[in-house]
Every structure is written in structure tokens, then in C-alpha cells.
Design an enzyme around this catalytic site. Structure first.
Site, PDB file in Angstrom:
ATOM      1  N   PHE A  40       0.826  -1.223   0.000  1.00 10.73           N
ATOM      2  CA  PHE A  40       0.000   0.000   0.000  1.00 10.73           C
ATOM      3  C   PHE A  40       0.851   1.259   0.000  1.00 10.73           C
ATOM      4  CE2 PHE A  40      -1.940  -3.358   2.676  1.00 10.73           C
ATOM      5  CZ  PHE A  40      -2.829  -3.820   1.730  1.00 10.73           C
ATOM      6  N   GLY A  96      -0.257  -8.425  -4.645  1.00 14.19           N
ATOM      7  CA  GLY A  96      -1.590  -8.902  -4.301  1.00 14.19           C
ATOM      8  C   GLY A  96      -2.634  -8.472  -5.312  1.00 14.19           C
ATOM      9  N   ASN A 131      -8.700  -8.102 -16.406  1.00 14.12           N
ATOM     10  CA  ASN A 131      -9.266  -9.256 -15.695  1.00 14.12           C
ATOM     11  C   ASN A 131     -10.369  -8.742 -14.775  1.00 14.12           C
ATOM     12  OD1 ASN A 131      -9.741 -11.177 -13.519  1.00 14.12           O
ATOM     13  ND2 ASN A 131      -7.940 -12.280 -14.238  1.00 14.12           N
ATOM     14  N   GLU A 137      -5.906   2.318  -7.096  1.00 10.32           N
ATOM     15  CA  GLU A 137      -6.038   3.391  -6.117  1.00 10.32           C
ATOM     16  C   GLU A 137      -7.270   4.254  -6.338  1.00 10.32           C
ATOM     17  OE1 GLU A 137      -1.760   4.502  -4.636  1.00 10.32           O
ATOM     18  OE2 GLU A 137      -1.768   4.310  -6.794  1.00 10.32           O
TER      19      GLU A 137
HETATM   20 MO1  MOS Z   1       0.874   2.908  -3.837  1.00  8.99          MO
HETATM   21  S1  MOS Z   1       0.630   4.407  -2.479  1.00  8.99           S
HETATM   22  O1  MOS Z   1       1.008   3.619  -5.278  1.00  8.99           O
HETATM   23  O2  MOS Z   1       1.699   1.612  -3.309  1.00  8.99           O
END
Ligand code: MOS
Length: 706
Positions: free
Chosen positions: A238, A465, A597, A671
Site C-alpha cells: 500500500f 496482491g 481481468n 487506487e
Molecule cells: Mo501505492 S501508495 O502507489 O503503493
């Protein structure tokens, strides 16, 4: 070469994750699982204070403790070479007596077992000369600074916002605040360093093996070619594993110092002061509008916290620059230097914070003027980038608004504050626009077809992930016209072709374009080698050796403004007695270019919504303003949404192909889903209760007796 994907196509199919089984059965090899012969264990002793200098550092007891191999401190550690981005911090620990944040490593203890290293680290005795620290954004407004070394402009101005604000029929201004948040990846950061002469192998939990290679090489003053970085699986990142943090440099330094391989896994508590967090923001939004709903001026001024001696660019007002047609727009970003570790990018940096301010403000104006919040946004729809005048590479936000509104039932939403109840619960509906910048990263990739006809995608990418191991074979299979089951991928190794980072929602379009290019070349090679009527399998059996093709993608400046767009609609229920907010439904509709996907894409967007619900209702890393420590350094005191906190989630995509953004028609995915949600929740809470909450997270005490 442009890679045109084949119809009828594997693209868009909801293929299962190829690595799903090894992950859920525990067979996947995460970095903390690495074991090498003669390996020792490193444990940090860390600073108890946030600002000052080490007056005394006594390591005698630690050095004499059983099993201890080495104790590295600023007194005996080698000096590092200068580091630059993607180093997260330019000033590294164990280099001098200076203490810049609580949790800063003051010694790295290496012992033959983890338990002995942990015990010995506890024996390191430090005394400090304390200095006054600043920890709170509210404390000191005099020292606001401009960050000049970012990747974007800190300030923008079009037209004359001040005059336009003054002249507008309706003038609105309000302050919005977001707080410190931590990434809380399930997998703590971990690294294992193995030297063989002057060659280093680093097993590392990272979103960018190439970034680690370049920074570690610079810090330890060895050629980058001597540093091999391996990262097979990540248990989340993240953004916390995006840049290169001190432990990734100090562990290989200690392994060289100790003459043994060293493994270090940050403890959960150390994760709160070792690999960044999302900074807090104060956002002043001012809007001038006509009574008809036409925007005349917007200003968005952001102040955020940044570590002493470091610079992190966070552009929370970027939404305001591009989202709505408005002739007069000004944005500014200033930092307040605090005595905390450096903040960093955290899933949806910039837009994730800024959309709370802008999208809340528009909702306030919608209620003030009686214009439907969605209608207000449509009246100010930007047909081109208001900042640069450029056309968008693709934008189907109108379709996303319509799709989301239809799926949510927005037209049936109530139009008066507090009009819907169900027993003790107040029901509210809110919406917000979602926006995310598109980060295009160059990439290369290699495709290998084996004599048995199976195909391997090879690229030094990372699997955080999101589904890279599934999506890349899907793209290769599509171009080649083979079954995706016959294609696998190897990744996470700097011995493989150079690939982009796994951040900025950039992997699918960047690496995917390189994979498609390699697949086209492989296909051309097979066409040369094949005889009439032969299948690939027959050709390969006859050739009897691997056939290899290299692909690349280099994004070129093409005059288009590139963003992903969406709309999110939320229904909340607010318990009047307890002040608890439950997000009953979240419906997002997104304009993201081509969806490769459907299953992994949907997971990304619903995951983003959950992330946004955390931002809206739960997540806060409080700082003890006296000691400069994050108060909760574990998951029992830092609230993240669990299943019981999350109601129904729906993610929908408009049909789109963006051939300006990438060679495969894709833009970014992940995001975007984490933007807009907090504003939509706050807007829904207002609708339910009549309380306008401008500070995140929204907490029960703000709503009791609503
Ligand atoms: Mo992200 S904040 O682009 O891992």
C-alpha cells in the site's frame, strides 16, 4: 509496434488468480520465510525520544549477551554513500548522534537466534539530550515551507481566482482535515542479506526490486550489477514498501559488518516508525459559484506534515486542478516540518486525501443551493483538462455517473436532511467523484516458449496482491491465441528484465504493454519458424529449444492529460444513540480504460472502497503530542474495517479502451477506488443527520444524539 489484443479475447475474463492456492495454503514464500545457511538475526534497538541527540550509548551488555555476533551503532557502522530517490529518506540512521524521530534505529544487534538478538537489543542503554519537537499540524503555522523537489508543481494558478471569488453570487469556504494513517500491511517489512565476496543477494519485501537495487548499491558503494534483489510474494504494501527505507540499507551493511547473512523482520510495533505513514492534511477550500450551479472559482490550499531534514511531495489538491470546468483555479501545498519519521505514499496518495476536501465542499454547495449533488457535478463537467487545456486521453465519467447512479438508485435518494429513519437509525445517501492520476512507467518483459508449447512471462516485477501473476499471462495468451492456462509468470528478481514498480496503479498498463509487445514478437518468430498447417505445439516440438522474445514499452509524451475517473455512491445508517455509522452500501462506477481481468479489477475497486471506509470512519494514528510517539503501535489500537464494518460493495466499469494511455488500452485501476469514498460517507452522514463533519475519521462522539 502497437499490440492489438485479439478478439474474441481472453481480455476482460474473470480468470482466477494463478497464485491463489499457494497463498491460501501457506506454500507461498514470503520474505520472512527465507532461510539461508549460517544465517544470523538482526534486531533494532530504537530511540525512545523523538528529537535530540544521543549523549550516551552503552552497548557493553548487549555485546556480552549470549549468541551476539555484532552490535552496529553510529560509532562503528560504515558511512554510507549519498542516496537519492527512490530512497525514502536521504538521512540515514546509525550515521551520527542526531535523533529525528521516535523509533529511529540506534543500534542493530545481530545474534545467532532471533530470541537472543531480541534480548540483547533490550540491553542497549541510551541516554539523550532532549530537544523540543513539533508533532502536530496545528502547532506552528509560521514554518510552512514549499517542497521544490517533487514530481509535480506545488502551486498552480489559472485565471484570477481571488477576483472571481469576490464577484461570485455564492461564496463558500471551509476547512477539512485528514489525519495520520498507517498502511498496516499484513506482512511486516522484512529483508535478508547474503554476501558472496562483493556480491549481495537481498531477499526483500518490496514493491520495486530495481529501486532497492539502486539505493542499496549507492548507500553501500558497490556497483548496482553486484546487487541482486529478490521478492517473490508480498503480503500487502500500500506504499509502505514502495520506496527504500533504512532497514533495507542497514541490514546488508550489518551482514557485511558481521561477515554472515542477516535476516531482519520488523516487529509490528516497529512498522509504525520504520516505513512511513500517510501524512495529515489541513485543507482550506474556497469556492465561488453562480446560483445556477456554475463554478466561477476554486482555491484549495493544503498544509501537510513532513519529517525534519526530508522532503515528501503530497499533492492533495490535484483533484481541484483537473476535475471541474472552472476558469479560475488556484492550488497550493505547504509542509510543516515535524519530528516524526518521514511520511510516504499511501494508497491513494494525493487524490485520496484531496477528494475529501473538494467533494465535501461541492456537497455543501449542493445542499446550500438545492441542486442535486450529482447534477451539480454534471453542470461543471470538464471536457478537457482545465489546468493545461489538454484533451483527456479518455474520459467516460458521464457514463460512470449514470451507471453508478442507476445501480445505486440515486434518483430515488431522499432530498431532505434526516427524512429517512428505520427505528433508531437515520439513513443517508451521499456521492462523490473519484479521480486518480495515471502514472505510466516504462517496462520490459521477456516471453519464453518451451518445446512443450508452454509459455513463461519473465519480468522483474512484483506481486503485491493485485494479480500480476495472472494478468500478464492473460495478456500474453491473448496475443498469442493460446490458453491462458498454458502461460505462467516468474517475477520479483533483478536477474529478470527490468520492469516498473508496483505502485501508482501502474503495473498492468506498463508491464502489460511490454508483455504484449514481447508476445507480438514471439508470435512473429513462430510464424517464421512454423510450417503450413502446423500448430505452435508441433512447431515447438520440431524446433526442440526455447524460443525467446524481448518486449518493451516506453510511454511517450503525447499531449494528452491522463486520469482515471469514477463516481461512488454510499448509503449510511447512523445509530442515534451510539453515534455509530455503518456503511450499508457502496456502489462505484469507474472509467479506467480497458479492464484486463474482471475479477482482479473488481477486487481492486472493492478493496479501494473498503480502504476509503477505513479512512472515513476508523483509521487514525494519534501522536502523543508530548513524546512524539504514535500512540497505538499494534492492530488492536488502530482500527481498520473488518467484515462486520463493511456492507454491500459493488464495482462497475464502463466499457472503455484508451489507446493514448498504453499499448493495451488500459489505464490504472487500484487506487482510484480509494478516492472519493470518505467524502461520499461524510456527505451521506450529513444527509442522514444534518451534521457536516469536516475532519476524518468520523467518530461516534461527533454524532451521539444526532
Ligand atoms: Mo501505492 S501508495 O502507489 O503503493
Amino acid at each position: 509496434m502497437t499490440a492489438t489484443l485479439n478478439p474474441p479475447s481472453n481480455i476482460g475474463r474473470a480468470l482466477d488468480r494463478k497464485d491463489g492456492r499457494v497463498k491460501v495454503t501457506g506454500a507461498a514464500d514470503y520474505t520472512a520465510d527465507v532461510h539461508v545457511p549460517n544465517m544470523a538475526y538482526g534486531v533494532f534497538a530504537t530511540s525512545a525520544i523523538a528529537a535530540g541527540r544521543l549523549r550516551l550509548l552503552d552497548t557493553t551488555l548487549a555485546e556480552r549477551a549470549p549468541g551476539v555476533v555484532a552490535v552496529m551503532t553510529h560509532r562503528n557502522a560504515p558511512r554510507t554513500g549519498a542516496v537519492s530517490a527512490p530512497a525514502a529518506m536521504l538521512h540515514l540512521p546509525l550515521q551520527d548522534e542526531q535523533i529525528s524521530y521516535e523509533g529511529q534505529p540506534i543500534a542493530l544487534v545481530v545474534a545467532d537466534t532471533l530470541e537472543r538478538a531480541t534480548y540483547a537489543a533490550g540491553l542497549v542503554n541510551a541516554e539523550y539530550d532532549l530537544e523540543a519537537g513539533t508533532f502536530d499540524l496545528q502547532t506552528d503555522w509560521s514554518s510552512r515551507e514549499r517542497i521544490e523537489n517533487g514530481y509535480d508543481e506545488p502551486d498552480t494558478r489559472t485565471g484570477d481566482p481571488d477576483a472571481a471569488l469576490h464577484a461570485a453570487e455564492i461564496r463558500f469556504c471551509a476547512r477539512y482535515e485528514t489525519t495520520y494513517r498507517h498502511h498496516n500491511a499484513m506482512e511486516p517489512s522484512a529483508t535478508t542479506a547474503v554476501w558472496d565476496g562483493d556480491r549481495l543477494t537481498l531477499y526483500d519485501a518490496t514493491q520495486h526490486v530495481w529501486g532497492v537495487q539502486s539505493v542499496v548499491a549507492a548507500a553501500l558503494q558497490v556497483p548496482a550489477a553486484n546487487v541482486r534483489v529478490i521478492s517473490h510474494y508480498l503480503g500487502g504494501g500500500f506504499g509502505s514498501k514502495g520506496y527504500v527505507w533504512p532497514h533495507q540499507i542497514l541490514v546488508p551493511m550489518a551482514a557485511r559488518f558481521a561477515g554472515r547473512p542477516v535476516k531482519l523482520v520488523l516487529t509490528r510495533a516497529q512498522m509504525y516508525a520504520a516505513c512511513g505513514y500517510q501524512t495529515a492534511t489541513i485543507q482550506d477550500v474556497a469556492i465561488g459559484m453562480e446560483r445556477s450551479g456554475t463554478l466561477r472559482a476554486i482555491t484549495h490550499d493544503v498544509v501537510y506534515a513532513n519529517a525534519q531534514r526530508e522532503e515528501f511531495p503530497e499533492y492533495a489538491a490535484v483533484n481541484t486542478r483537473v476535475l471541474y470546468a472552472c476558469p479560475n483555479i488556484a492550488t497550493t501545498h505547504r509542509v510543516l516540518k515535524v519530528n516524526l519519521i518521514q511520511p510516504t505514499a499511501m494508497r491513494a496518495p494525493n487524490e485520496g486525501m484531496g477528494s475529501f476536501g473538494l467533494e465535501s465542499a461541492l456537497d455543501e454547495l449542493a445542499w446550500q443551493t438545492g441542486i442535486d449533488p450529482l447534477e451539480l457535478r454534471l453542470r461543471n463537467y470538464a471536457e478537457h483538462d482545465p489546468l493545461t487545456g489538454r484533451p483527456f486521453s479518455s474520459k467516460k465519467l458521464r457514463e460512470a455517473y449514470a451507471l453508478g447512479a442507476e445501480k445505486f438508485g440515486w434518483s430515488r435518494a431522499a432530498r431532505h436532511v434526516g427524512e429517512r429513519r428505520d427505528g433508531d437509525e437515520l439513513i443517508g445517501h451521499g456521492m462523490a467523484t473519484c479521480l486518480m492520476s495515471t502514472y505510466r512507467m516504462p517496462s520490459t518483459a521477456r516471453l519464453r516458449m518451451r518445446p512443450d508449447g508452454s509459455v513463461v512471462v519473465e519480468a522483474g516485477s512484483q506481486e503485491i496482491g493485485t494479480g500480476v501473476r495472472t494478468i500478464m499471462p492473460q495478456i500474453a495468451a491473448d496475443v498469442l491465441g493460446v490458453d491462458p492456462a498454458a502461460v505462467t509468470m516468474v517475477l520479483g528478481d533483478t536477474d529478470l528484465p527490468v520492469a516498473g514498480p508496483t505502485y501508482g496503479s501502474s503495473s498492468t498498463m506498463g508491464l502489460g504493454s511490454a508483455v504484449a509487445d514481447a508476445a507480438l514478437k514471439l508470435k512473429a518468430r513462430l510464424a517464421e519458424l512454423g510450417r503450413d498447417g502446423e500448430s505452435y505445439t508441433e512447431t515447438m516440438a520440431r524446433v526442440g529449444a526455447d524460443i525467446v522474445a524481448e518486449g518493451a514499452w516506453e510511454p511517450a509524451e503525447n499531449g494528452y492529460a491522463m486520469f482515471t475517473f469514477g463516481a461512488v455512491f454510499v448509503e449510511v445508517r447512523v445509530d442515534r444513540a451510539l453515534g455509530l455509522v455503518h456503511a450499508k452500501r457502496c456502489v462505484g462506477a469507474y472509467s479506467v480504460g480497458r479492464v484486463i481481468n474482471r475479477k482482479t479489477a473488481t477486487s481492486q475497486m472493492t478493496g479501494g472502497m473498503i480502504w476509503g471506509l477505513g479512512q472515513a470512519l476508523l483509521e487514525r494514528s494519534d501522536v502523543d503530542a508530548r513524546l512524539g510517539r504514535f500512540v497505538s503501535k499494534n492492530l488492536s489500537g488502530y482500527l481498520v474495517p473488518i467484515n462486520a464494518d463493511v456492507g454491500m460493495l459493488e464495482a462497475h466499469f464502463v466499457d472503455e479502451y484508451d489507446d493514448h494511455a498504453s499499448a493495451i488500452g488500459a489505464k490504472g485501476i487500484g487506487e482510484l477506488g480509494a478516492t472519493g469514498v470518505a467524502a461520499a460517507v461524510a456527505n451521506a452522514v450529513y444527509h442522514a443527520t444534518g451534521k457536516r463533519l469536516r475532519s476524518l475519521p468520523i467518530r461516534p462522539e461527533m454524532l451521539i444524539d444526532a
